[in-house]
Design an enzyme around this catalytic site. Structure first.
Site, short mmCIF file in Angstrom:
data_model
loop_
_atom_site.label_atom_id
_atom_site.label_comp_id
_atom_site.label_asym_id
_atom_site.label_seq_id
_atom_site.Cartn_x
_atom_site.Cartn_y
_atom_site.Cartn_z
N GLU A 38 7.52 -24.41 7.62
CA GLU A 38 8.23 -24.64 6.37
C GLU A 38 8.50 -23.30 5.67
O GLU A 38 7.56 -22.59 5.32
CB GLU A 38 7.37 -25.54 5.47
CG GLU A 38 8.07 -25.96 4.22
CD GLU A 38 7.19 -26.79 3.29
OE1 GLU A 38 6.01 -26.41 3.08
OE2 GLU A 38 7.68 -27.82 2.79
N GLU A 41 0.75 -35.53 -0.76
CA GLU A 41 2.18 -35.33 -0.53
C GLU A 41 2.37 -33.86 -0.15
O GLU A 41 2.24 -32.98 -1.00
CB GLU A 41 2.96 -35.70 -1.78
CG GLU A 41 2.78 -37.16 -2.14
CD GLU A 41 3.80 -37.71 -3.12
OE1 GLU A 41 4.47 -36.91 -3.79
OE2 GLU A 41 3.91 -38.94 -3.20
N LYS A 72 -3.75 -30.44 -13.22
CA LYS A 72 -3.84 -29.00 -12.97
C LYS A 72 -2.51 -28.57 -12.33
O LYS A 72 -2.28 -28.78 -11.15
CB LYS A 72 -5.01 -28.74 -12.01
CG LYS A 72 -5.69 -27.40 -12.14
CD LYS A 72 -4.82 -26.20 -11.93
CE LYS A 72 -4.50 -25.93 -10.47
NZ LYS A 72 -3.47 -24.86 -10.31
N CYS A 120 10.59 -30.25 -1.06
CA CYS A 120 9.77 -30.73 0.06
C CYS A 120 10.58 -31.52 1.06
O CYS A 120 10.32 -31.47 2.26
CB CYS A 120 8.61 -31.57 -0.46
SG CYS A 120 9.14 -32.95 -1.47
P1 NAD Z 1 0.14 -25.02 -2.96
O1 NAD Z 1 -0.51 -25.87 -1.96
O2 NAD Z 1 0.03 -23.56 -2.86
O3 NAD Z 1 -0.37 -25.39 -4.43
C1 NAD Z 1 -0.26 -26.69 -4.97
C2 NAD Z 1 -1.28 -26.87 -6.08
O4 NAD Z 1 -2.59 -26.83 -5.51
C3 NAD Z 1 -1.25 -25.78 -7.14
O5 NAD Z 1 -1.47 -26.34 -8.41
C4 NAD Z 1 -2.41 -24.89 -6.73
O6 NAD Z 1 -2.95 -24.14 -7.80
C5 NAD Z 1 -3.40 -25.94 -6.25
N1 NAD Z 1 -4.47 -25.42 -5.35
C6 NAD Z 1 -4.42 -24.38 -4.50
N2 NAD Z 1 -5.61 -24.24 -3.86
C7 NAD Z 1 -6.42 -25.23 -4.32
C8 NAD Z 1 -7.75 -25.62 -4.05
N3 NAD Z 1 -8.51 -24.96 -3.18
N4 NAD Z 1 -8.26 -26.68 -4.70
C9 NAD Z 1 -7.50 -27.37 -5.57
N5 NAD Z 1 -6.24 -27.04 -5.89
C10 NAD Z 1 -5.69 -25.98 -5.26
O7 NAD Z 1 1.68 -25.47 -2.97
P2 NAD Z 1 2.89 -24.80 -3.75
O8 NAD Z 1 3.24 -23.51 -3.09
O9 NAD Z 1 2.61 -24.84 -5.22
O10 NAD Z 1 4.04 -25.89 -3.48
C11 NAD Z 1 4.88 -25.87 -2.38
C12 NAD Z 1 4.41 -26.87 -1.34
O11 NAD Z 1 4.38 -28.18 -1.89
C13 NAD Z 1 5.34 -26.96 -0.15
O12 NAD Z 1 4.59 -27.01 1.03
C14 NAD Z 1 6.06 -28.29 -0.38
O13 NAD Z 1 6.56 -28.90 0.79
C15 NAD Z 1 4.98 -29.09 -0.99
N6 NAD Z 1 5.57 -30.23 -1.72
C16 NAD Z 1 5.43 -31.48 -1.18
C17 NAD Z 1 6.01 -32.57 -1.83
C18 NAD Z 1 5.90 -33.96 -1.27
O14 NAD Z 1 6.13 -34.90 -2.00
N7 NAD Z 1 5.54 -34.14 -0.01
C19 NAD Z 1 6.72 -32.38 -3.02
C20 NAD Z 1 6.83 -31.08 -3.52
C21 NAD Z 1 6.23 -30.01 -2.86
#
Ligand code: NAD
Length: 520
Positions: A400, A265, A190, A299
């Site tokens: 962040e 992550e 997803k 990230c």
């Molecule tokens: P997000 O948490 O908003 O969304 C991530 C994913 O989760 C999306 O596909 C979203 O549709 C899904 N999602 C949202 N709510 C959900 C729920 N209730 N149930 C299941 N899925 C759900 O994150 P984002 O804005 O897309 O990405 C940015 C974030 O990702 C930043 O905080 C960044 O640090 C983090 N990130 C971490 C790493 C790592 O390896 N640690 C790598 C890349 C990004």
């Protein structure tokens, strides 16, 4: 030199209607609902995308379950599975120009970075985990005298839910799909609603590589609509999630009733710590690249720069000059270093942090505004921004921001540097710059983060563990760590001698036997 880029999505993928990929076929979904994906550089719609919900997740999980339980994927010789994954890698190589242009169109990431780094890394992910699967140690032996032999074996777990964010989406998706499939699992992915296109391309590539139906499934849609039912589905055993800490917390809660295994992550606020004895030229290059590459939407971004007092002013002077010269522009121009942010809402969030910074007493010393160039007026652009006079209690040092914004802090000595470096709830990455080898060895292990680079930028080597501590995540992926997550480790104990077996309920037999002995 600007690259000619076709903005029609059909140029890169075989449809203008981006659909789900379930059981080996592209499907529109039940209700026919769609959403629009928008070009962050121009604010123009690029494509309509099927918006999935519980019905599509149910179908996709059922397909993945059938493929796992009854299909050939987990049963085939591992060399054959590895060959299939290498086919995907070769196809990614073949389509690199299209995939990177598509990724840049959908996310605003500079083409120079998607084409040279992100997409080639995606192919590497498939090759690396294909190779790893053939070499996986299987397993340990634990003999008990001459009586029992224990041995461990790794087996795939079942159906995995792979939930991915919008930053560097193609590379991050393959970072999950490759080890998941290499281990013999099947999956439902997803992707984020803000970056659906390269996920579609990944499905096309997997279809072209001729994987058995149901092994890889893709459901497009929102987190609440498609992500939540995937997490809650009782037939899904694993959730590998990359995204924000807040979403990670929610997912863990939702997955608890069906006892999911999680890899998390999450977010970061990583420090770059520069001591006066460091190679300051290299430290400057790395500090700038660490926060402004990938538009700061990274990230592991070094979003807090900690400078030793004695070098602070000079280092900041050089930093500001360089940052003002970073080329912001059309992400398809190969000369561009920073492109537009992913979405209008995200730009608003990042700009909001600049107001917070000013209100808290920090100084916006570079950037802080949108570029003047009228050609960029419709895109989500922000000039690379440096905040000075930041103290670690400010929100811009703690939260962040996930954009091209660097917070600069200062420290007096090693103890204070460590206190500031560790003084956030996050613990993903850290970068340490020092010419003192003893300090490097003393300081690095004390930093509360999952990954620490010393006198180096963020160089990824796939066998190494990737992940964070504290609020940056749970677990590690990469190398054999990925297989620990994507496999069940089973212990098999074989009796090879006459080990003692307590005889419950055998008292009568014992008495008869004893009586017979005393009669004799
Ligand atoms: P997000 O948490 O908003 O969304 C991530 C994913 O989760 C999306 O596909 C979203 O549709 C899904 N999602 C949202 N709510 C959900 C729920 N209730 N149930 C299941 N899925 C759900 O994150 P984002 O804005 O897309 O990405 C940015 C974030 O990702 C930043 O905080 C960044 O640090 C983090 N990130 C971490 C790493 C790592 O390896 N640690 C790598 C890349 C990004």
């Amino acid at each position: 030199m600007a690259t000619q880029v076709e903005h029609r999505v059909e140029r890169y993928i075989t449809t203008d209607r981006v659909r789900h990929f379930i059981n080996g076929e592209f499907v529109a979904g039940e209700g026919g609902e769609t959403f629009e994906t928008i070009n962050p550089a121009t604010a123009e719609p690029i494509a309509r995308v099927a918006s999935g919900g519980k019905a599509e997740i149910d179908r996709a999980v059922a397909a993945a379950r059938r493929a796992f339980d009854d299909g050939p994927w987990r049963r085939m010789p591992v060399k054959e599975r590895a060959r299939a994954l290498r086919r995907i890698a070769d196809l990614i190589d073949k389509h690199t120009d299209d995939i990177s242009a598509l990724e840049t169109l959908d996310t605003g990431l500079a083409l120079a970075q998607t084409r040279k780094a992100q997409v080639p890394r995606a192919a590497d992910n498939f090759r690396f985990f294909a190779e790893m699967a053939t070499k996986m140690h299987d397993g340990e032996t634990h003999p008990v005298d001459a009586t029992y032999l224990n041995y461990t074996t790794h087996r795939p777990v079942g159906v995995a839910g792979l939930i991915t964010p919008w930053n560097t989406p193609f590379m991050l998706e393959t970072w999950k799909v490759a080890p998941c499939l290499a281990a013999g699992n099947t999956c439902v992915m997803k992707p984020s609603k803000w970056s659906p296109l390269s996920a579609h391309k990944l499905a096309e590539t997997i279809q072209e590589a001729d994987l058995p139906p149901g092994v890889f499934n893709l459901v497009q849609g929102s987190g609440a609509g498609a992500g939540a039912p995937l997490v809650e589905h009782p037939d899904v055993q694993l959730i590998s999630f990359t995204g924000s800490t807040e979403t990670g917390q929610e997912i863990i809660g939702r997955g608890a009733p069906t006892l999911k295994r999680f890899s998390m992550e999450l977010g970061g606020k990583s420090p770059t710590v520069v001591f006066a004895d460091a190679d300051l030229d290299r430290a400057l290059d790395a500090a700038i690249f660490g926060i402004f590459s990938l538009n700061g939407e990274r990230c592991t971004a070094g979003s807090r720069l900690l400078l030793e007092d004695s070098i602070h002013d000079e280092f900041v002077g050089r930093l500001l000059k360089r940052v003002e010269r970073i080329r912001v522009g059309d992400p398809h121009d190969l000369a561009t270093e920073v492109g537009p942010l992913i979405h209008r809402d995200h730009l608003a969030k990042v700009l909001g942090y600049l107001d917070i910074a000013r209100a808290e007493g920090a100084t916006v010393a570079a950037g802080g505004t949108r570029p003047d160039d009228p050609a960029l007026a419709r895109g989500n652009y922000l000039r690379p921004t440096v905040l000075l006079n930041v103290t670690n209690d400010m929100r811009v040092a703690q939260e962040e921001i996930f954009g091209p914004v660097l917070s600069v802090l200062r420290f007096r000595d090693e103890a204070e540097a460590l206190r500031i470096a560790n003084g956030t709830k996050y613990g993903l990455a850290a970068y340490l710059w020092t010419g003192d080898v003893s300090r490097a060895h003393r300081f690095a292990p004390e930093i509360e983060s999952g990954m620490i680079w010393v006198n180096s930028q963020n160089v990824r080597h796939l066998p190494t563990p990737f992940g964070g501590m504290k609020w940056s995540g749970i677990g590690r992926e990469g190398g054999h760590y990925s297989f620990e997550f994507y496999c069940e480790t089973k212990n098999i104990c074989i009796a090879i001698g006459e080990g003692h077996i307590p005889r419950m309920g055998a008292h009568d037999e014992e008495r008869v036997a004893q009586g017979a002995r005393s009669d004799a």
